[in-house]
Write an enzyme that holds these catalytic residues in place. Structure first.
Site, PDB file in Angstrom:
ATOM      1  N   SER A  50       3.328   6.933  -4.246  1.00  0.00           N
ATOM      2  CA  SER A  50       2.456   7.172  -3.089  1.00  0.00           C
ATOM      3  C   SER A  50       2.837   8.499  -2.450  1.00  0.00           C
ATOM      4  CB  SER A  50       2.568   6.003  -2.104  1.00  0.00           C
ATOM      5  OG  SER A  50       1.635   6.131  -1.054  1.00  0.00           O
ATOM      6  N   THR A  51       3.304   8.502  -1.198  1.00  0.00           N
ATOM      7  CA  THR A  51       3.632   9.752  -0.523  1.00  0.00           C
ATOM      8  C   THR A  51       4.691  10.527  -1.305  1.00  0.00           C
ATOM      9  OG1 THR A  51       3.190   8.680   1.586  1.00  0.00           O
ATOM     10  CG2 THR A  51       4.402  10.760   1.653  1.00  0.00           C
ATOM     11  N   MET A  57       5.569   5.253   0.707  1.00  0.00           N
ATOM     12  CA  MET A  57       5.726   4.338   1.833  1.00  0.00           C
ATOM     13  C   MET A  57       5.368   2.917   1.418  1.00  0.00           C
ATOM     14  SD  MET A  57       4.202   6.379   5.144  1.00  0.00           S
ATOM     15  CE  MET A  57       2.637   6.825   4.409  1.00  0.00           C
ATOM     16  N   ASP A  78       4.318  -1.608  -2.104  1.00  0.00           N
ATOM     17  CA  ASP A  78       3.428  -1.854  -3.231  1.00  0.00           C
ATOM     18  C   ASP A  78       4.168  -1.630  -4.547  1.00  0.00           C
ATOM     19  OD1 ASP A  78       1.107  -2.416  -4.639  1.00  0.00           O
ATOM     20  OD2 ASP A  78       0.320  -0.377  -4.473  1.00  0.00           O
ATOM     21  N   HIS A 134      -1.437   6.368  -4.897  1.00  0.00           N
ATOM     22  CA  HIS A 134      -2.271   6.057  -3.732  1.00  0.00           C
ATOM     23  C   HIS A 134      -2.982   7.333  -3.277  1.00  0.00           C
ATOM     24  CE1 HIS A 134       0.647   2.531  -2.712  1.00  0.00           C
ATOM     25  NE2 HIS A 134      -0.228   2.190  -3.639  1.00  0.00           N
TER      26      HIS A 134
END
Length: 393
Positions: A213-214, A333, A336, A240
């Site tokens: 993600s991030t 973050m 998941d 993401h």
């Protein structure tokens, strides 16, 4: 508590006002300066030393991408890019993330209050994450990668404290551009490189699934561009990211990689030597029929607030026991992927790798998997590709 200092950069006075208003809803943040061009942004970052910067991509004099390069060279700061959804904007956003931008949000559209409120929530989430990363870096006191020191010269005077929302006006000329940060290109490899004859394999015995993600675009660049052309396993990736941006991500990764990188499509046949990026807005699963493996996309409810979801992808591999399965969780973050990784291990996965804290931009998803006992190996980012290559025979 002293509010965190934010610099807002956008060539539109209207957008500067909107972004400023969304930021100062939370008293933990104060907009200490604004800038309307990339050149002003570089000077403001040098003088005001903000904790966080929000940066528009399209500006006169110097665009957001060039301003990002210069700021990261002279005053490294978490930068949140503000992106439109045009093809040029999505491409430039991916470049910005690979060059060191912390994250991005889409600009408010003309959809009224609903769009504004959605952007407001995303912006507050990104600000909190950026400050947690900055705090961690301060505690460690020694970043993983040190930028070269600038040439010896007297330090600029410290700016006096200013009340929130003080507009910035340049008071000195912008200094000449410092050397750009190290290129992401491999030796002999250019960003425009596009290879159409990359080898792929109809028969394979391994499959790799990566969730992030991030900070993911830069981490994916490191891992995927390090896989050799003979890497015979398919690689499924959930990053993401909203719709449209995943296509630009796949195209840019493909231009730097020896393996083929594509945005996954419904029913696409899965082959070794190919990386499949889940399209924004769709869950991605590995499915099988009499002809072999294929991509299945669907729009079931988001999980952990995400669609695509890493857990959904990992769980689709659970019944594929005929394959040697390898799961990887990298920077991001939230949690998941942790549940799915744990289930994969319980159903015979060969390996489950978490990125080490010292190389994560945000140590959320890997930490969650480690805390669940879902990991067989913890590795820094630079060692993940080599580890996968050693496992896939």
């Amino acid at each position: 508590m002293t509010p965190h200092r934010v610099l807002v950069v956008d060539d539109s006075p209207f957008m500067r006002k909107i972004i400023t208003d969304l930021i100062v809803r939370n008293r933990d943040y104060a907009v200490v300066a604004t800038a309307k061009t990339g050149a002003e942004a570089v000077e403001a970052a040098r003088l005001w030393k903000p904790d966080i910067i929000t940066m528009d991509l399209e500006m006169p004099e110097m665009n957001g991408l060039d301003a990002l390069r210069r700021i990261m060279a002279i005053q490294p700061t978490p930068i949140i890019m503000l992106a439109g959804i045009s093809e040029d904007n999505t491409t430039e956003t991916i470049k910005a993330l690979q060059l060191g931008a912390f994250d991005f949000i889409r600009k408010p559209s003309g959809d009224g209050a609903t769009s504004i409120e959605k952007v407001a929530q995303q912006l507050q989430d990104k600000l909190r994450a950026a400050m947690s990363v900055k705090a961690k870096a301060t505690r460690l006191a020694a970043p993983t990668v040190r930028l070269p020191e600038p040439p010896s010269r007297p330090a600029p005077p410290q700016a006096k404290p200013a009340p929130p929302q003080v507009p910035f006006r340049p008071i000195t000329p912008v200094p000449p551009a410092p050397p750009e940060s190290p290129s992401l290109e491999k030796p002999g490899q250019g960003g425009a490189r596009r290879q159409t004859d990359k080898p792929t394999y109809s028969v394979f015995s391994h499959v790799v699934a990566i969730g992030t993600s991030t900070g993911g675009p830069r981490a994916l660049h490191e891992v995927i561009s390090s896989l050799p052309a003979g890497f015979a396993a398919p690689v499924l990736v959930v990053q993401h990211m909203p719709p449209r941006f995943t296509r630009s991500l796949a195209d840019r990764l493909d231009s730097f990689s020896e393996v083929l990188v594509v945005e996954a499509e419904q029913g696409m046949r899965v082959r070794g030597g190919t990386v499949y990026i889940a399209p924004g807005g769709y869950h991605m699963e590995l499915a099988k029929d009499l002809s072999g493996y294929y991509i299945h996309l669907h729009e079931q409810a988001p999980r952990h607030g995400h669609r695509p979801s890493v857990d959904t992808m990992f769980e689709s591999l659970i019944p594929r026991t005929e394959l040697k399965r390898h799961a990887v969780l990298m920077t991001g973050m939230g949690s998941d992927g942790a549940i799915g990784m744990k289930q994969l291990l319980e159903h015979g996965a060969v390996s489950a790798v978490a990125e080490a804290e010292e190389t994560c931009v945000v140590y959320g998803m890997p930490r969650s998997a480690i805390e669940r006992g879902a990991v067989t190996k913890v590795l820094p980012l630079t060692q993940i590709a080599r580890h996968l290559v050693g496992l896939v025979d």
